[in-house]
Scaffold this motif. Structure first.
Motif, PDB file in Angstrom:
ATOM      1  N   SER A 244       0.627  -1.846   4.192  1.00 48.72           N
ATOM      2  CA  SER A 244       1.253  -0.905   3.253  1.00 48.72           C
ATOM      3  C   SER A 244       2.756  -1.007   3.427  1.00 48.72           C
ATOM      4  N   ALA A 245       3.499  -0.468   2.444  1.00 44.27           N
ATOM      5  CA  ALA A 245       4.949  -0.627   2.466  1.00 44.27           C
ATOM      6  C   ALA A 245       5.622   0.531   1.744  1.00 44.27           C
ATOM      7  N   VAL A 246       6.905   0.702   2.049  1.00 45.40           N
ATOM      8  CA  VAL A 246       7.717   1.742   1.422  1.00 45.40           C
ATOM      9  C   VAL A 246       8.865   1.063   0.687  1.00 45.40           C
ATOM     10  N   GLU A 247       9.080   1.467  -0.572  1.00 40.89           N
ATOM     11  CA  GLU A 247      10.246   0.988  -1.313  1.00 40.89           C
ATOM     12  C   GLU A 247      11.290   2.102  -1.315  1.00 40.89           C
ATOM     13  N   TYR A 248      12.501   1.751  -0.924  1.00 43.68           N
ATOM     14  CA  TYR A 248      13.602   2.723  -0.902  1.00 43.68           C
ATOM     15  C   TYR A 248      14.392   2.657  -2.195  1.00 43.68           C
ATOM     16  N   GLU A 249      15.347   3.565  -2.330  1.00 39.98           N
ATOM     17  CA  GLU A 249      16.070   3.705  -3.599  1.00 39.98           C
ATOM     18  C   GLU A 249      16.911   2.484  -3.955  1.00 39.98           C
ATOM     19  N   ASP A 250      17.308   1.720  -2.949  1.00 42.46           N
ATOM     20  CA  ASP A 250      18.108   0.519  -3.229  1.00 42.46           C
ATOM     21  C   ASP A 250      17.234  -0.694  -3.533  1.00 42.46           C
ATOM     22  N   GLY A 251      15.903  -0.493  -3.588  1.00 45.33           N
ATOM     23  CA  GLY A 251      15.007  -1.602  -3.896  1.00 45.33           C
ATOM     24  C   GLY A 251      14.465  -2.322  -2.670  1.00 45.33           C
ATOM     25  N   ALA A 252      14.972  -1.988  -1.479  1.00 49.61           N
ATOM     26  CA  ALA A 252      14.445  -2.616  -0.263  1.00 49.61           C
ATOM     27  C   ALA A 252      13.004  -2.157  -0.038  1.00 49.61           C
ATOM     28  N   VAL A 253      12.138  -3.115   0.254  1.00 56.16           N
ATOM     29  CA  VAL A 253      10.743  -2.787   0.563  1.00 56.16           C
ATOM     30  C   VAL A 253      10.497  -3.100   2.032  1.00 56.16           C
ATOM     31  N   MET A 254      10.137  -2.077   2.799  1.00 55.02           N
ATOM     32  CA  MET A 254       9.840  -2.252   4.215  1.00 55.02           C
ATOM     33  C   MET A 254       8.335  -2.069   4.400  1.00 55.02           C
ATOM     34  N   GLY A 255       7.694  -3.077   4.963  1.00 50.46           N
ATOM     35  CA  GLY A 255       6.260  -2.968   5.178  1.00 50.46           C
ATOM     36  C   GLY A 255       5.899  -3.298   6.614  1.00 50.46           C
ATOM     37  N   GLN A 256       4.652  -3.082   6.967  1.00 47.33           N
ATOM     38  CA  GLN A 256       4.182  -3.502   8.292  1.00 47.33           C
ATOM     39  C   GLN A 256       3.071  -4.511   8.097  1.00 47.33           C
ATOM     40  N   MET A 257       3.197  -5.641   8.798  1.00 49.74           N
ATOM     41  CA  MET A 257       2.170  -6.667   8.726  1.00 49.74           C
ATOM     42  C   MET A 257       1.520  -6.833  10.095  1.00 49.74           C
ATOM     43  N   GLY A 258       0.336  -7.404  10.085  1.00 51.51           N
ATOM     44  CA  GLY A 258      -0.359  -7.693  11.339  1.00 51.51           C
ATOM     45  C   GLY A 258      -1.777  -8.122  11.021  1.00 51.51           C
ATOM     46  N   VAL A 259      -2.480  -8.624  12.018  1.00 50.39           N
ATOM     47  CA  VAL A 259      -3.897  -8.931  11.792  1.00 50.39           C
ATOM     48  C   VAL A 259      -4.621  -7.600  11.585  1.00 50.39           C
ATOM     49  N   PRO A 260      -5.715  -7.610  10.821  1.00 48.81           N
ATOM     50  CA  PRO A 260      -6.443  -6.348  10.640  1.00 48.81           C
ATOM     51  C   PRO A 260      -7.151  -5.951  11.937  1.00 48.81           C
ATOM     52  N   ASP A 261      -6.607  -5.008  12.641  1.00 53.97           N
ATOM     53  CA  ASP A 261      -7.175  -4.556  13.907  1.00 53.97           C
ATOM     54  C   ASP A 261      -6.792  -3.082  14.068  1.00 53.97           C
ATOM     55  N   MET A 262      -7.790  -2.222  13.981  1.00 54.08           N
ATOM     56  CA  MET A 262      -7.537  -0.778  14.014  1.00 54.08           C
ATOM     57  C   MET A 262      -6.905  -0.306  15.322  1.00 54.08           C
ATOM     58  N   ARG A 263      -7.032  -1.128  16.365  1.00 54.04           N
ATOM     59  CA  ARG A 263      -6.492  -0.670  17.650  1.00 54.04           C
ATOM     60  C   ARG A 263      -4.969  -0.525  17.590  1.00 54.04           C
ATOM     61  N   LEU A 264      -4.310  -1.304  16.714  1.00 52.93           N
ATOM     62  CA  LEU A 264      -2.846  -1.206  16.650  1.00 52.93           C
ATOM     63  C   LEU A 264      -2.388   0.163  16.113  1.00 52.93           C
ATOM     64  N   PRO A 265      -2.864   0.572  14.908  1.00 54.29           N
ATOM     65  CA  PRO A 265      -2.464   1.914  14.463  1.00 54.29           C
ATOM     66  C   PRO A 265      -2.906   3.021  15.419  1.00 54.29           C
ATOM     67  N   ILE A 266      -4.062   2.860  16.052  1.00 53.56           N
ATOM     68  CA  ILE A 266      -4.498   3.880  17.021  1.00 53.56           C
ATOM     69  C   ILE A 266      -3.498   3.935  18.176  1.00 53.56           C
ATOM     70  N   GLN A 267      -3.180   2.772  18.703  1.00 52.24           N
ATOM     71  CA  GLN A 267      -2.275   2.744  19.863  1.00 52.24           C
ATOM     72  C   GLN A 267      -0.883   3.264  19.498  1.00 52.24           C
ATOM     73  N   TYR A 268      -0.406   2.930  18.284  1.00 58.73           N
ATOM     74  CA  TYR A 268       0.930   3.402  17.894  1.00 58.73           C
ATOM     75  C   TYR A 268       0.957   4.936  17.815  1.00 58.73           C
ATOM     76  N   ALA A 269      -0.148   5.530  17.331  1.00 57.74           N
ATOM     77  CA  ALA A 269      -0.214   6.999  17.287  1.00 57.74           C
ATOM     78  C   ALA A 269      -0.156   7.575  18.706  1.00 57.74           C
ATOM     79  N   LEU A 270      -0.742   6.861  19.668  1.00 56.25           N
ATOM     80  CA  LEU A 270      -0.750   7.358  21.053  1.00 56.25           C
ATOM     81  C   LEU A 270       0.594   7.161  21.751  1.00 56.25           C
TER      82      LEU A 270
END
Ligand code: MG
Length: 377
Positions: A244-270
């Motif tokens: 997923s990604a966020v587009e800012y008002e200046d048109g910059a799109v910042m996203g997060q990439m990675g292999v599909p592995d739920m452990r990453l978002p889980i670990q980042y929350a921790l």
């Protein structure tokens, strides 16, 4: 850091424990599960929580005798879930439980000042108007665990002062992405249960196949990031590399990439806002070469357009959408309806149930019951 987990034997729960196993800085102080007490017993022996909770009192009795030789206490029912949510020794609660059962314990945990690692979508979809102000008042962070919402959250870091212009919420498209409506009509349960990229529980996998999961995620994103429905674009991305990604008002799109592995978002929350090592595959962009993106087919995935309608109407209608879907999915798993009937049943419930603009928790739970009854006829 000490953590508690609701839904420890499910897909999010077991992957959270994988993360815990990898990092001695985490300790598990309490766990809850539904009915898989065999796996819960193994988890008790490995992680030695002070107490656990199971759905059913009969299972609690059985489990107490199985783990007599340990120090872990066993509770049951909603009281047990709330005890885990309020666990005085824990700093963070992972809500890996599926369904609206998660609302009350999440509220209890926020009131008790716990950080929330939120994997239970239903809580925000149905009660976002109660949960978000409460979390703000109690000064408790809601840390998204869902891979898309985590990606948005990660893309927002360092941009607290900057307005979000749009959000790109990615979707794998599921097993029917390249199939015709006709083929989808004839799909068997096992076809529905095949997700090409993500390893998830049965309920979420079925929701993904019809893109109803994406509809719930749009609603969840609206609450988490305070963004209007029109500003959340669902982007079908079969490779599941851009999460997923966020587009800012200046048109910059910042996203997060990675292999599909739920452990990453889980670990980042921790570990938020820190990042620490994680085992497993890494993204190899040279090997990958191509990423593709498509607009969703709203005619084929009627559940997604119904979700938009539910979000636009607001009030208790997202609850109707969610509860009708939950009931329809359970009927599908029992072999009583076909996959393509799910949107019809949701739509009927949405048309039948009276609108309430600012529902209380009791009204949300009454709406849930009414929606389930509507589907069950
Ligand atoms: Mg997701």
């Amino acid at each position: 850091m000490n953590i508690s987990i609701l839904g420890s034997t499910g897909s999010i729960g077991t992957q959270t424990l994988d993360v815990v196993r990898e990092h001695p800085e985490f300790k598990v102080t309490s766990l809850s599960c539904g009915r898989n007490i065999k796996l819960l017993e193994e988890q008790i022996r490995e992680f030695q929580p002070a107490f656990v909770s199971v759905s059913d009192e009969k299972d609690a009795l059985d489990l107490r005798s199985r783990i007599r030789d340990t120090k872990t206490k066993v509770y049951s029912g909603m009281e047990g879930l709330i005890a885990v949510a309020e666990d005085p020794d824990s700093e963070l609660l992972v809500t890996g439980i599926v369904g609206m059962l998660g609302i009350r314990p999440t509220i209890a945990a926020i009131k008790a000042g716990k950080k929330i690692a939120l994997a239970n979508k239903e809580t925000l979809v149905t009660a976002g108007h109660l949960i978000m102000p409460l979390a703000k008042k109690c000064n408790v962070p809601i840390l998204p665990v869902d891979s898309e919402h985590s990606a948005i959250f990660q893309s927002l870091q360092g941009n607290a002062e900057n307005k979000i212009h749009r959000i790109y919420l990615t979707a794998s498209g599921g097993p029917f992405r390249t199939k015709s409506i006709e083929e989808m009509k004839n799909a068997k349960l096992e076809d529905v249960l095949k997700n090409p990229n993500w390893d998830m529980g049965a309920k979420v996998t079925i929701d993904s196949a019809g893109m109803i999961n994406k509809g719930l995620e749009v609603m969840e994103a609206g609450w988490l990031f305070n963004v209007k429905r029109e500003d959340i674009l669902v982007l079908v991305h079969p490779e599941s590399i851009l999460h997923s990604a966020v587009e800012y008002e200046d048109g910059a799109v910042m996203g997060q990439m990675g292999v599909p592995d739920m452990r990453l978002p889980i670990q980042y929350a921790l570990t938020y806002p820190r990042r620490i090592s994680l085992s497993g595959d890494r993204l190899d962009l040279f090997r990958l070469q191509n990423l593709s993106f498509f607009e969703p087919d709203l005619k084929k995935f009627r559940g997604l357009s119904l979700a938009y309608r539910a979000m636009d109407r607001g009030g208790n209608i997202p609850t109707v959408f969610n509860a009708a879907n939950e009931k329809a999915v359970s009927l599908l798993l029992e072999g009583k309806i076909r996959f393509v009937e799910i949107p019809d049943l949701i739509e009927r419930a949405m048309d039948e149930i009276a609108f309430i603009s600012n529902p209380s928790l009791d009204q949300i739970l009454d709406t849930e019951k009414a929606a389930r009854e509507s589907v069950n006829r």
